[in-house]
Scaffold this motif. Structure first.
Motif, PDB file in Angstrom:
ATOM      1  N   GLN A  67      11.450  -1.114  34.151  1.00 19.62           N
ATOM      2  CA  GLN A  67      10.953  -0.575  35.419  1.00 19.62           C
ATOM      3  C   GLN A  67      11.827  -1.021  36.581  1.00 19.62           C
ATOM      4  O   GLN A  67      12.135  -0.228  37.477  1.00 19.62           O
ATOM      5  CB  GLN A  67       9.500  -0.995  35.646  1.00 19.62           C
ATOM      6  N   ARG A 105       8.951  -4.069  29.618  1.00 19.36           N
ATOM      7  CA  ARG A 105       8.518  -3.017  30.551  1.00 19.36           C
ATOM      8  C   ARG A 105       8.956  -3.360  31.977  1.00 19.36           C
ATOM      9  O   ARG A 105       9.442  -2.500  32.714  1.00 19.36           O
ATOM     10  CB  ARG A 105       7.003  -2.851  30.503  1.00 19.36           C
ATOM     11  N   CYS A 149       6.279  -1.416  24.157  1.00 18.33           N
ATOM     12  CA  CYS A 149       7.125  -2.555  24.516  1.00 18.33           C
ATOM     13  C   CYS A 149       6.255  -3.610  25.209  1.00 18.33           C
ATOM     14  O   CYS A 149       5.210  -3.305  25.773  1.00 18.33           O
ATOM     15  CB  CYS A 149       8.299  -2.124  25.388  1.00 18.33           C
ATOM     16  N   MET A 207       8.649   2.652  26.095  1.00 22.03           N
ATOM     17  CA  MET A 207       7.870   2.421  27.305  1.00 22.03           C
ATOM     18  C   MET A 207       6.803   3.507  27.462  1.00 22.03           C
ATOM     19  O   MET A 207       5.643   3.195  27.766  1.00 22.03           O
ATOM     20  CB  MET A 207       8.807   2.404  28.514  1.00 22.03           C
ATOM     21  N   TYR A 267      13.815   9.440  32.853  1.00 21.35           N
ATOM     22  CA  TYR A 267      12.473   8.993  32.484  1.00 21.35           C
ATOM     23  C   TYR A 267      11.454  10.089  32.780  1.00 21.35           C
ATOM     24  O   TYR A 267      10.586  10.386  31.964  1.00 21.35           O
ATOM     25  CB  TYR A 267      12.118   7.710  33.234  1.00 21.35           C
TER      26      TYR A 267
END
Length: 87
Positions: A29, A25, A20, A15, A42
């Motif tokens: 997310q 994604r 991706c 990501m 992250y």
């Protein structure tokens, strides 16, 4: 589709690198929006990537090194998750 944290953390570099697809994604997310440990991880990975980018000046590692590092990251995340779930 719910993802577990192991899958999210294994794909976080994809990501960050923009490697991706949009659907992946969006799934990652969505998970991170509802999982504070994953969003924290992250953020750490994002900072590491930024630091590496600044310090390496755009140098590109050989593909073989990238493959080895990716494998080691996946193994360490898997081991970490299995160890952290045992109590």
């Amino acid at each position: 589709m719910d993802l577990d944290c192991t899958a999210v953390l294994a794909d976080v570099w994809l990501m960050l690198d923009g490697e991706c697809d949009d659907a992946t994604r969006a799934r990652l997310q969505h998970h991170m929006d509802h999982c504070s440990p994953c969003i924290e991880a992250y953020g750490i990975e994002e900072k590491i990537k930024s630091l590496l980018s600044r310090k390496c000046g755009g140098d590109k590692a050989p593909d073989s090194l990238r493959d080895r590092l990716t494998l080691e990251i996946h193994k360490s995340i898997t081991v970490f998750r299995s160890d952290s779930t045992e109590a």
